[in-house]
Each structure stands twice: as C-alpha cells, then as structure tokens.
Design a protein around this motif. Structure first.
Motif, short mmCIF file in Angstrom:
data_model
loop_
_atom_site.label_atom_id
_atom_site.label_comp_id
_atom_site.label_asym_id
_atom_site.label_seq_id
_atom_site.Cartn_x
_atom_site.Cartn_y
_atom_site.Cartn_z
N VAL A 104 0.85 -1.20 0.00
CA VAL A 104 0.00 0.00 0.00
C VAL A 104 0.88 1.25 0.00
N PHE A 105 0.58 2.16 -0.90
CA PHE A 105 1.31 3.41 -1.01
C PHE A 105 0.33 4.58 -0.90
N ILE A 106 0.76 5.60 -0.18
CA ILE A 106 0.01 6.85 -0.14
C ILE A 106 0.83 7.91 -0.86
N GLY A 107 0.21 8.69 -1.71
CA GLY A 107 0.93 9.74 -2.42
C GLY A 107 0.05 10.93 -2.68
N GLY A 108 0.70 12.08 -2.81
CA GLY A 108 -0.05 13.30 -3.12
C GLY A 108 0.91 14.41 -3.48
N ASP A 109 0.35 15.46 -4.04
CA ASP A 109 1.14 16.63 -4.44
C ASP A 109 0.63 17.86 -3.71
N SER A 110 1.54 18.77 -3.40
CA SER A 110 1.20 20.07 -2.81
C SER A 110 0.43 19.88 -1.50
N ALA A 111 -0.81 20.37 -1.42
CA ALA A 111 -1.61 20.14 -0.22
C ALA A 111 -1.81 18.66 0.03
N GLY A 112 -1.93 17.88 -1.05
CA GLY A 112 -2.08 16.43 -0.91
C GLY A 112 -0.83 15.76 -0.38
N ALA A 113 0.35 16.33 -0.68
CA ALA A 113 1.60 15.80 -0.12
C ALA A 113 1.67 16.10 1.37
N ASN A 114 1.24 17.30 1.74
CA ASN A 114 1.15 17.66 3.16
C ASN A 114 0.28 16.64 3.89
N MET A 115 -0.89 16.38 3.34
CA MET A 115 -1.81 15.46 4.01
C MET A 115 -1.30 14.02 3.99
#
Length: 320
Positions: free
Chosen positions: A153-164
């Motif tokens: 399982v991987f969680i990923g995000g960019d900008s605000a999504g990276a913060n979260m």
C-alpha cells in the motif's frame, strides 16, 4: 443572485456576501468509465454518505495479476480547488495505474473555505479507514477486495495532498493501522511557517505573506498559531517524525518552487529523526510547482513519472 464580493483569493476564487463561493479554476470534471480508456477502467464509490464524499477507483483493464499494489492518492489544490474527478488528476492517475499495473483509489475530501481545515484531513483519514476495511477481503467494494495487495500500500499526493500524505502516515502509526503502509510519496509538499527554514528559503515578505494569507484566511482560519500550525509548519515545528508509519518515502522537489526548501528540509528532518525507513529525494532544478501535472509531456515530467512508477513497483528508474 448576490454579486457583492466579500473576499477574493486569487487565483483560486471569490466569496460573495450571500456566502456563495466561486471557484475560478479546478472545477472541470471527467466522468468515470467502465469502458477501458488507455487500458484503465474507473468508477466512483461513496465512502462517506454523511458528507456525500466519494473515491475514484482506477483498475488496469487487462491485468493478469490477481493482487496489485494499491495507491491511495490525495490531490492538491491548496485545500481549495480540484478533485479526484478533475482532468489533471484523473488523467495522471490513469497513466500511473497503467504503467505501474496497480489499483488506485483517489480521495475526495471537503474543501475550504466552505469546510475549513481540519475537514480535509479528517475526510482523508476516514477514506483510508474505509479502504483498509477491505484488508481481509470482506469490504463493501469488490475491486478492492479482489485486487488490492495490502502488503503493498502506497500513499501519495502533491502540494496540499503531499502535506496530508505525511500527516496520514503519521496518523497510521499513531492509530496502529494494519497492515502497515509500505511507502509514501511526498511531491512538492505545501509545508510552510512564519519563518524561513534556512537562508535559502523564500525571504520575500510579500510572497511569504501571500502564502500565509491563503492558509490563515481561507484554508484554515481557525488555526490558533496561523502558519505555525503543526499541520502546515511540518518542518519548522518540534513534531517528531521518528514514528512515521511506512517503510520508505519519496520526496520530490522542484528548484523553482516556493516550497523547495521546505521539501528538502522535510527530507533532512526525516533522516535525522531516528525513523528507520529509507528516504529518496528527487530534484528537478529548472522546474516549478507541480510541473509534472501542468506539463506532463515534458522531458522532466517523464523522468519524474518513471521515478514515481518505480517507487510503487519497486523497480529501477528506467521503468517504462
């Protein structure tokens, strides 16, 4: 209809006297499709009936593998704009799913200013709990039951999504989420604080106050400490990273991004924290914030895409 503007938070939107919020960008939507597009099928599933929130699921159409890596994606947009259904995110996650041969779940969360922080964080955690309710194969969504490998399982995000994404990994450890998350991708993270993190961080007062204004007046007006809220001031705060709930982290920064020093500071803080995982830092010196989404066909975007896919598959940076 009321036309008097009470607040304008460009380039994101406006708030009118009657309470109406007008978003100026990030409002376009692409519907899901069970007819394969680019060899990927997609559908939307409600995970929070109380708030009418959905996740968008993406599945390779012709995968021969029964169990696939699971990517949980948290979109960016300053906690204000965009969604999993936006073309920029739908198309990007589709490409990742095709190339990484993974199952992806892209999270919708309540956005500011109608729903100020911490709503987005609570929704993202609620979605993760819903996803993990499938870990024993008996959850409400068949695609996750049948295809998700909860050991990858991987969680990923960019900008605000990276913060979260960072905060979700911290919470996963605190609440003993099981199975454990394998990796977290922190891409151009929206971390900030009242003071620069080092002498190379943004010094310009107007730029710093502009970012602070978005957080303090629009995204999180209830923060007691303003931009020094630990949710935002991740690098400069005294928060302890040693319990980050994953095995490896990919930190991606862009040299012309206002958040570049924050991202590099995050990686350095994580490495010094006593956390026992692996940290990899990817730098594109000549690019700006979320360049890989804004110009996905560029050479640098292609380079980062291979790195992101390789992070999920566990293969080299030369993955195609």
């Amino acid at each position: 209809m009321e036309t008097e503007i009470v607040s304008e938070f460009l380039p994101f939107g406006r708030i009118y006297k009657d309470g109406r919020v007008e978003r100026l960008t990030g409002t376009e939507i692409i519907p899901p499709s069970l007819d394969a597009r680019n060899d990927v099928v997609s559908k939307d599933v409600v995970y929070s009936p109380d708030h009418n929130l959905s996740v968008r699921l993406f599945l390779p159409h012709k995968s021969t593998d029964n169990k696939l890596p699971l990517l949980i994606y948290i979109h960016g947009g300053a906690w204000i704009i965009e969604s999993p259904f936006s073309p920029i995110y739908h198309n990007y996650v589709t490409e990742v799913v095709k190339s990484a041969n993974c199952l992806a779940v892209s999270i919708q969360y309540r956005r500011a200013p109608e729903h100020p922080i911490p709503a987005a964080y609570e929704d993202s955690w609620s979605a993760i709990q819903w996803i993990f309710s499938h870990a024993d194969g008996s959850g409400p969504e068949e695609w996750i039951n049948e295809h998700a490998d909860f050991n990858r399982v991987f969680i990923g995000g960019d900008s605000a999504g990276a913060n979260m994404s960072h905060h979700m990994a911290m919470r996963a450890s605190k609440e003993k989420l099981d199975p454990k998350i394998k990796g977290v991708a922190i891409v151009h993270p929206a971390f900030w604080g009242t003071d620069p993190v080092d002498e190379h961080d943004v010094q310009d007062a107007e730029t710093r106050s502009g970012i602070a204004e978005v957080w303090e007046k629009i995204a999180s007006p209830n923060s007691v400490n303003g931009t020094d809220d630990p949710l935002f001031n991740v690098v400069g705060s005294d928060s302890d990273f040693s319990g980050l709930g994953c095995e490896k982290v990919l930190v991606a920064v862009a040299g012309k991004d206002v958040f570049v020093r924050q991202g590099l500071g995050y990686a350095a803080k994580l490495e010094k924290s006593g956390w026992r995982g692996d940290v990899e830092v990817v730098v594109e010196e000549e690019e700006g914030h979320v360049f890989h989404l804004q110009n996905p066909d560029s050479e640098s975007a292609s380079r980062f895409f291979k790195k992101f896919v390789g992070f999920i598959t566990g293969s080299s940076t030369d993955v195609m």
